[in-house]
Design a protein around this motif. Structure first.
Motif, mmCIF file in Angstrom:
data_model
loop_
_atom_site.group_PDB
_atom_site.id
_atom_site.type_symbol
_atom_site.label_atom_id
_atom_site.label_comp_id
_atom_site.label_asym_id
_atom_site.label_seq_id
_atom_site.Cartn_x
_atom_site.Cartn_y
_atom_site.Cartn_z
ATOM 1 N N THR A 52 0.820 -1.060 0.040
ATOM 2 C CA THR A 52 0.142 -0.054 0.183
ATOM 3 C C THR A 52 0.883 1.083 0.155
ATOM 4 O OG1 THR A 52 -1.753 -0.977 1.050
ATOM 5 C CG2 THR A 52 -1.637 1.322 1.571
ATOM 6 N N SER A 65 -4.377 1.251 -4.064
ATOM 7 C CA SER A 65 -2.878 1.064 -4.538
ATOM 8 C C SER A 65 -2.817 0.064 -5.699
ATOM 9 C CB SER A 65 -1.858 0.347 -3.369
ATOM 10 O OG SER A 65 -1.998 1.406 -2.385
ATOM 11 N N TRP A 115 4.015 1.019 -9.687
ATOM 12 C CA TRP A 115 4.700 0.584 -8.424
ATOM 13 C C TRP A 115 5.878 -0.137 -8.726
ATOM 14 C CZ3 TRP A 115 5.973 2.299 -3.968
ATOM 15 C CH2 TRP A 115 6.352 1.117 -2.821
#
Length: 376
Positions: free
Chosen positions: A81, A95, A102
């Motif tokens: 997260t 997320s 990411w």
């Protein structure tokens, strides 16, 4: 992430390994420290160590299937997260919507910073938070069985960006997790975190990296000569992320010095026209850039005091900074340094609360004019 790849922090690493071997890692942990000190790296190294199939007393093996999955950020029992920006309905912004971004961002980057994450997302000026919908995703993931029969990890990177309603919804999950669940919260500041979250986590305080450890790492990883490595280490004050930023953006460091020099001269003279222009420029920059500038100002003020008390060998200035500091340092003294520091920290706090940047810098400039003229 292997423990040996974490710079310094030897005592802390020994303690984490020992507790992991004894099965005494708490179910909720807060790795608290400056981004460049290594809180994220330590959290990753601990998770990999706890899951490694062939770990030794000193480290993970780095070769087993589990280690390889951690290295590539593809382990099915590792959940992340992190702050994101909203794309619409706040309750649906989670997320996992940014999984690809990411993973591309974090692979090979054990010392990530909020600034670099914003740049990676091209999110300058956007509100970055952990929104309320994330709490349901975390609770659901942590209620599932471990895919590989070991621990499940929930990493909350930059936990200070949890919205209050998000944090409140996570309280029960953090306090009463399912068996084998480990929460690894990573934060650079606890000031914005709810006390109810703090009270439910075991603090792992990550201090600045020792100068000698950071100097050695700079030499080894970047091939600099001993003097260059020492100069960088001293300026970075135990923060490897600062080292990387300086190596990647030498021109940006010069720009910070130029802005600070112009600002201090205008503050001292109370040059109204120049202060209006500078406040507009500084206050109109992205919020993270504003906070970066104030952090630089705090650093410069602290080093001026070190220099004034005869510890010139401890003052962490580049040669260009030293040239300005030789003229500016006398105006920072025991009669005003505490107040100047307070003013800079207050401005930083105001910016965190999304105050108008231009007004913050104008007010700060006028207050600094008074302090710079305060007698010793």
């Amino acid at each position: 992430m292997l423990f040996r790849d974490v710079i310094g922090q030897e005592e802390l690493k020994r303690g984490l390994r020992e507790r992991a071997r004894q099965g005494m890692i708490p179910h909720a942990n807060l790795f608290l420290g400056e981004e460049g000190a290594g809180p994220f790296a330590l959290a990753m190294a601990l998770a990999q160590y706890m899951s490694c199939l062939h770990r030794t007393d000193d480290d993970s093996c780095g070769e087993c299937d589990s280690c390889k999955k951690f290295t590539s950020f593809q382990h099915p029992d590792m959940h992340f997260t992190y702050p994101i920006y909203t794309k619409g309905d706040v309750s649906k912004n989670v997320s996992t919507s940014f999984n690809e971004e990411w993973r591309n961002f974090i692979i090979g980057k054990p010392y990530p910073t909020f600034t670099s994450w914003i740049e990676h997302l091209d999110a300058a000026g956007k509100n970055m938070e952990v929104f309320v919908g994330e709490a349901e995703v975390i609770s659901r993931n942590m209620a599932l069985r471990s895919y590989e029969g070991g621990y499940k990890f929930q990493v909350i990177w930059l936990a200070e960006y949890l919205r209050p309603e998000t944090a409140n919804k996570l309280l029960k999950t953090i306090e009463e997790p399912t068996e084998g669940t480990i929460f690894l919260l990573v934060a650079s500041s606890s000031d914005r975190m709810l006390s109810t979250i703090l009270s439910r986590t075991q603090l792992v305080k990550v201090n600045a990296i020792a100068d000698e450890d950071l100097t050695g790492a700079i030499q080894q990883r970047h091939g600099l000569d001993p003097q260059q490595a020492r100069d960088l280490s001293q300026f970075a004050e135990g923060d490897y992320a600062k080292v990387l930023a300086m190596l990647n953006n030498a021109e940006g460091q010069k720009e910070l010095l130029g802005q600070f020099t112009s600002w201090m001269r205008a503050c001292y003279k109370r040059d109204a026209s120049e202060l209006v222009n500078l406040s507009a420029a500084l206050g109109g920059a992205p919020k993270q850039s504003q906070r970066q500038f104030l952090s630089y100002a705090l650093h410069f003020v602290r080093q001026c005091i070190v220099n004034n008390y005869g510890q010139t060998d401890l003052a962490r200035f580049t040669s260009e900074e030293g040239a300005f500091a030789s003229k500016f340092a006398p105006f920072i003294h025991h009669g005003n340094v505490l107040r100047i520091t307070e003013l800079l920290n207050e401005a930083m706090s105001d910016l965190f609360r999304n105050a108008n940047g231009k007004m913050v810098f104008m007010d700060l400039s006028l207050r600094l004019h008074h302090e710079l003229h305060r007698p010793q």
